[in-house]
Design an enzyme around this catalytic site. Structure first.
Site, PDB file in Angstrom:
ATOM      1  N   ASP A  97       0.848  -1.196   0.000  1.00  0.00           N
ATOM      2  CA  ASP A  97       0.000   0.000   0.000  1.00  0.00           C
ATOM      3  C   ASP A  97       0.888   1.252   0.000  1.00  0.00           C
ATOM      4  OD1 ASP A  97      -1.952   1.908   0.402  1.00  0.00           O
ATOM      5  OD2 ASP A  97      -2.887   0.909   2.102  1.00  0.00           O
ATOM      6  N   HIS A  99      -0.611   4.481  -0.223  1.00  0.00           N
ATOM      7  CA  HIS A  99      -1.420   5.652   0.130  1.00  0.00           C
ATOM      8  C   HIS A  99      -0.920   6.238   1.456  1.00  0.00           C
ATOM      9  CE1 HIS A  99      -4.041   3.278  -2.548  1.00  0.00           C
ATOM     10  NE2 HIS A  99      -4.571   4.434  -2.903  1.00  0.00           N
ATOM     11  N   SER A 150      -3.276  -4.776   1.800  1.00  0.00           N
ATOM     12  CA  SER A 150      -2.365  -4.558   2.939  1.00  0.00           C
ATOM     13  C   SER A 150      -2.868  -5.189   4.236  1.00  0.00           C
ATOM     14  CB  SER A 150      -2.106  -3.065   3.145  1.00  0.00           C
ATOM     15  OG  SER A 150      -3.284  -2.436   3.597  1.00  0.00           O
TER      16      SER A 150
END
Ligand code: B12
Length: 217
Positions: A97, A99, A150
């Site tokens: 991930d 982000h 994730s």
């Protein structure tokens, strides 16, 4: 007024968003409320992406616009900063991930409340979390998740921390748009939220001995 800012994010109007955020912040409006409107816009951008109306380029542009809004609001978000550290937190977005917009907001808000924050960044291998926990003995470990892949790396990190005999020494919290109470249980975390303010309140409550959150679960 409300909704206009979200729409400007959805329509990817970079200058309009920056101008609105700046003017509302200057008028003394709650920065968390302003960010929440921006976040709602980002959710709609995500829905458009999912439907195929927006592509990766639009997703990336929305992230830049959001980042600029956070930068404008950072001074007002970080206004309260007590001198004595209230506790410490290891933060990470886990393997798979990348982000980090939400995680970065949590970091700013925790620091503003006097927490020392060790931010490991994005795409973090579970072993790195174990190393950092061993090194810094934090009061909290926080994982931010925006993508379902994730979940397994968060779970793996929790298991590795348990195997290392460290899991009992801190509270594990997870946050981010895709998390739910079911994900909290899957990962083996103590707390879950999709709201940075709630996450910070949880940390303060634990440190000041008020355990009202456990009653809510
Ligand atoms: C911006 C964005 C991107 C940007 C990210 C830029 C960056 N620097 O972060 C870019 C363009 C890079 C991107 C890439 C991708 N993305 Co994307 N992205 C988004 C989008 C539009 C917004 C996310 C966001 O930042 N929201 C704003 C923040 C502030 O909200 P938030 O993270 O929830 O944080 C708040 C709370 O949750 C809380 N919080 C957050 N973390 C934590 C942690 C703790 C401890 C606590 C207490 C609180 C807390 O605090 C914040 C403030 O309240 C979402 C849509 C959505 N619904 O969210 C899709 C979305 C997350 N992306 C998605 C996808 C599919 C991808 C890609 C795979 C696309 C691709 N084909 O390449 C890649 C992923 C690459 C990877 N391996 O990670 C999907 C995920 C689907 C899923 N179920 O897994 C979504 C949901 C879009 C969709 N609907 O399809 N993306």
């Amino acid at each position: 007024m409300s909704g206009e800012l979200s729409n400007a994010i959805v329509e990817l109007k970079r200058d309009e968003v920056a101008a609105a955020v700046k003017s509302r912040a200057e008028k003394g409006e709650d920065p968390i409320q302003i960010l929440e409107e921006c976040r709602r816009g980002m959710t709609i951008v995500g829905e458009r992406f999912q439907k195929g109306d927006y592509f990766l380029a639009e997703l990336m542009l929305s992230a830049e616009i959001f980042k600029a809004a956070t930068a404008i609001l950072e001074p007002s978000l970080a206004r309260v900063r007590p001198s004595e550290p209230l506790g410490s937190v290891v933060l990470a977005t886990m393997k798979g991930d990348i982000h980090d917009l939400g995680k970065n907001i949590v970091a700013i808000m925790l620091k503003a409340q006097g927490f020392e924050v060790h931010d490991l960044g994005v795409d973090v291998a579970p072993g790195l979390v174990v190393d950092k926990v061993r090194e810094t003995a934090p009061d909290f470990v926080g994982f931010s998740a925006l993508i379902t892949t994730s979940f397994d790396s968060m779970k793996q990190a929790a298991e590795m921390l348990h195997e290392a005999g460290l899991r009992g020494q801190f509270k594990l919290m997870i946050g981010g748009g895709v998390t739910t109470p079911a994900v909290r249980d899957y990962v083996g975390a103590d707390f879950q939220t999709t709201d940075a303010t709630e996450g910070v309140a949880y940390c303060i409550d634990v440190m000041t001995g008020e355990r009202r959150w456990s009653a809510k679960r």
